[in-house]
Design an enzyme around this catalytic site. Structure first.
Site, PDB file in Angstrom:
ATOM      1  N   SER A 206     -28.836 -57.999  75.083  1.00 25.85           N
ATOM      2  CA  SER A 206     -28.506 -59.357  74.637  1.00 25.85           C
ATOM      3  C   SER A 206     -28.267 -60.188  75.886  1.00 25.85           C
ATOM      4  CB  SER A 206     -27.252 -59.355  73.763  1.00 25.85           C
ATOM      5  OG  SER A 206     -27.475 -58.604  72.607  1.00 25.85           O
TER       6      SER A 206
ATOM      7  N   MET B 286     -22.875 -59.158  78.105  1.00 24.75           N
ATOM      8  CA  MET B 286     -24.145 -58.588  77.678  1.00 24.75           C
ATOM      9  C   MET B 286     -23.898 -57.261  76.947  1.00 24.75           C
ATOM     10  SD  MET B 286     -27.330 -57.553  80.174  1.00 24.75           S
ATOM     11  CE  MET B 286     -27.355 -59.185  80.922  1.00 24.75           C
ATOM     12  N   CYS B 287     -24.662 -57.004  75.901  1.00 27.17           N
ATOM     13  CA  CYS B 287     -24.561 -55.724  75.210  1.00 27.17           C
ATOM     14  C   CYS B 287     -25.942 -55.108  75.071  1.00 27.17           C
ATOM     15  CB  CYS B 287     -23.869 -55.867  73.864  1.00 27.17           C
ATOM     16  SG  CYS B 287     -24.843 -56.613  72.562  1.00 27.17           S
ATOM     17  N   THR B 288     -25.952 -53.837  74.729  1.00 25.27           N
ATOM     18  CA  THR B 288     -27.187 -53.105  74.503  1.00 25.27           C
ATOM     19  C   THR B 288     -27.400 -52.969  73.003  1.00 25.27           C
ATOM     20  OG1 THR B 288     -26.804 -51.839  76.517  1.00 25.27           O
ATOM     21  CG2 THR B 288     -28.393 -50.945  74.969  1.00 25.27           C
TER      22      THR B 288
ATOM     23  N   THR C  90     -24.009 -51.914  71.191  1.00 25.64           N
ATOM     24  CA  THR C  90     -22.877 -51.376  71.933  1.00 25.64           C
ATOM     25  C   THR C  90     -22.441 -52.441  72.927  1.00 25.64           C
ATOM     26  OG1 THR C  90     -23.777 -49.151  71.709  1.00 25.64           O
ATOM     27  CG2 THR C  90     -22.093 -49.474  73.394  1.00 25.64           C
TER      28      THR C  90
END
Length: 185
Positions: free
Chosen positions: A40, A59-61, A77
């Site tokens: 993201s 930021m996330c995965t 996550t």
């Protein structure tokens, strides 16, 4: 008086429906190419939770996979404090390819999700219209296969978000993270 009120409400509803219909969907959408790991990169929203949490977001995965019945399992996550939190969501495919629905079990909000544009290898731009008891809101997400995107892609995200009525202070390029955003744990 009642007829005038009904007319105004009808026009407002028509305007809201038109706004939703004006959000484009990727032509020739290929769901299998959307699966895999994404980061993201950008998030834009006019929702209250975004305004409250904006300064804490990173930021996330996100891992997207297809279920046996053709829906999308979306697992994100993200860092929260000193730990990683994982959230799973099931996006139900709608008749039009590239369009999905989701109802939040926690909040009861209904989400109309559209893959606006993607080249599958580099980026995906996703718009969501959210309906909940406190009123409607809009969210735009920019996903990337890597932790960085070209200035042109970031500009497209900002431009599209503004076309959806979002303002500068409702648009965020997410800061990179260490463990949660980077490894997908």
């Amino acid at each position: 008086m009642q007829a005038t009120l009904l007319c105004v409400l009808g026009l407002a509803l028509l305007g809201a429906l038109h706004a939703q219909d004006s959000i484009p969907i990727q032509s020739d959408f290929q769901q299998d190419k959307l699966t895999g790991r994404w980061y993201s990169i950008g998030l834009a929203s006019n929702s209250n939770w975004f305004k409250e949490k904006r300064d804490l977001m990173k930021m996330c995965t996100t891992i997207i996979s297809t279920t046996a019945d053709g829906n999308l399992e979306v697992t994100s996550t993200y860092p929260k404090g000193d730990q990683c939190v994982t959230r799973n969501s099931l996006y139900t495919k709608m008749e039009q390819p590239g369009r999905f629905s989701y109802t939040s079990p926690r909040w009861g909000s209904k989400h109309d999700i559209r893959v606006v544009e993607t080249n599958y290898e580099e980026y995906a731009l996703v718009a969501t219209q959210i309906s909940k008891s406190t009123g409607p809101s809009t969210m735009v997400l920019l996903y990337s296969r890597t932790k960085e995107l070209s200035p042109e892609r970031l500009e497209r995200f900002t431009q599209f978000s503004m076309e959806q009525g979002l303002t500068d202070d409702e648009i965020l390029i997410l800061p990179q993270t260490g463990e949660a955003g980077g490894t997908g744990r």
